[in-house]
Design an enzyme around this catalytic site. Structure first.
Site, PDB file in Angstrom:
ATOM      1  N   ARG A  54      10.587   2.015  22.647  1.00  0.00           N
ATOM      2  CA  ARG A  54      11.759   1.750  23.965  1.00  0.00           C
ATOM      3  C   ARG A  54      12.648   1.981  23.908  1.00  0.00           C
ATOM      4  NH1 ARG A  54       7.214   4.800  22.664  1.00  0.00           N
ATOM      5  NH2 ARG A  54       4.945   5.208  23.695  1.00  0.00           N
ATOM      6  N   ASP A  57      16.532   5.590  18.717  1.00  0.00           N
ATOM      7  CA  ASP A  57      16.105   6.838  18.779  1.00  0.00           C
ATOM      8  C   ASP A  57      15.727   7.355  20.094  1.00  0.00           C
ATOM      9  OD1 ASP A  57      13.828   9.158  17.080  1.00  0.00           O
ATOM     10  OD2 ASP A  57      12.509   7.726  17.667  1.00  0.00           O
ATOM     11  N   GLU A  67      16.402   8.397  29.130  1.00  0.00           N
ATOM     12  CA  GLU A  67      15.903   9.035  28.081  1.00  0.00           C
ATOM     13  C   GLU A  67      15.067  10.704  28.539  1.00  0.00           C
ATOM     14  OE1 GLU A  67      12.155   9.650  24.952  1.00  0.00           O
ATOM     15  OE2 GLU A  67      13.959   7.485  24.206  1.00  0.00           O
ATOM     16  N   HIS A 117      14.060  10.893  20.115  1.00  0.00           N
ATOM     17  CA  HIS A 117      13.215   9.984  20.102  1.00  0.00           C
ATOM     18  C   HIS A 117      12.504  11.100  18.179  1.00  0.00           C
ATOM     19  CE1 HIS A 117      10.268   8.095  22.881  1.00  0.00           C
ATOM     20  NE2 HIS A 117       9.697   8.139  21.700  1.00  0.00           N
TER      21      HIS A 117
END
Length: 315
Positions: free
Chosen positions: A214, A238, A243, A275
């Site tokens: 996260r 990632d 985001e 992600h």
């Protein structure tokens, strides 16, 4: 979902917009809503879903930091997919680490222009390096196995210490001794911004940070400052703490106003992916299967095997 739904026969309505206060009304006439990590499942959204007649929220993911679990308790059950493919996320973490270390993304772009120069492509052996793994659940444990396959030394930190093969140390020791630090823990009050100015100051100057969990596990501004001032070696991200309005969308023709993200992406020792750690055929199939089973259990049997409970969410 369509393929696996043949055995359930649900009527599925696909809505491209993210779930939030403005779009919650689109659930009118639906018995359940299926949400993802980028959706807003806060107090006001839950109220609006209740007003629309929704009886169940089915998260098609493992994490639920975007869900007001406390407020939902007693109003509407929320279920999740606790595990879909630990291999998908762990393998993506290693893929990013290998890519940034050996500069394969830069080599690919160069050779497409027939530029075969080796300048700036030097990496380091992963063999014998020390990796610190924070979070040793399913994904963290798979990542540990992968790292051992590379001949790496592994240190681990987790309050539960569930992996009997892991060499657990305190968090400060992990920060101090690790060449690579990989995050595989949930986001909660105790892990929010666990990587910040203070923790970075304890790391090796050439340490790499990998985050496939996260975004808010890392204070992005502190990370940017550390990278700009060469206090760490690099970062593989990632996920990103802001985001939600950016990832999963094509913003290639948009002026991105998030100066922290744009500066991170512009650094030569940072690699950012959207992600996508979960994005394998196996994981997608498992996510859809578990989600549909969660919905079927609730409406056909009244059971909630994968319910998110407030007491467990606090831990």
């Amino acid at each position: 979902f369509n393929i696996l739904n043949e055995q359930y026969g649900f009527e599925i309505r696909y809505i491209e917009a993210r779930l939030n206060e403005d779009t919650a009304m689109l659930s009118s006439g639906c018995n359940a809503v299926c949400a993802f990590v980028s959706d807003d499942v806060s107090k006001n959204v839950i109220d609006k879903l209740c007003d629309c007649g929704v009886r169940l929220i089915a998260m098609r993911c493992a994490g639920y930091n975007n869900v007001d679990v406390k407020y939902a308790e007693g109003k509407m059950p929320i279920v999740r997919v606790p595990a879909y493919s630990p291999y998908a996320v762990a393998e993506h973490a290693m893929a990013m680490l290998l890519t940034l270390n050996r500069r394969t993304h830069k080599a690919f772009l160069r050779t497409r222009d027939f530029n075969f120069s080796l300048n700036g492509l030097t990496g380091f052996d992963l063999h014998s390096k020390t990796v610190g793994v924070i979070g040793t659940g399913n994904i963290g444990s798979v990542f540990i196995d992968i790292c051992r396959g590379f001949g790496m030394n592994v240190l681990a930190y987790d309050i539960k210490k569930a992996n009997q093969k892991a060499d657990y140390v305190d968090i400060n020791t992990l920060f101090e001794k690790s060449d690579i630090i990989s995050l595989h823990c949930p986001l909660n009050q105790s892990t929010y911004h666990m990587i910040d100015k203070r923790s970075i100051s304890k790391m090796k100057k050439n340490a790499f940070i990998v985050n496939t969990s996260r975004g808010a596990l890392i204070d992005s501004e502190d990370l940017l400052d550390a990278l700009l001032n060469e206090k760490i070696g690099g970062a593989c991200l990632d996920v990103y703490e802001e985001e939600s309005e950016l990832f999963y969308e094509d913003n290639s023709e948009t002026i991105i106003k998030d100066s922290v993200l744009t500066r991170l992406i512009g650094l030569p020792n940072v690699i950012v992916t959207s992600h996508q750690g979960f994005l394998t055929r196996e994981a997608l199939s498992n996510i859809a299967s578990t989600t549909l089973e969660n919905i079927s259990e609730f409406f056909m049997e009244g059971s909630l095997t994968n319910k998110i409970r407030y007491n467990s969410a606090k831990n």
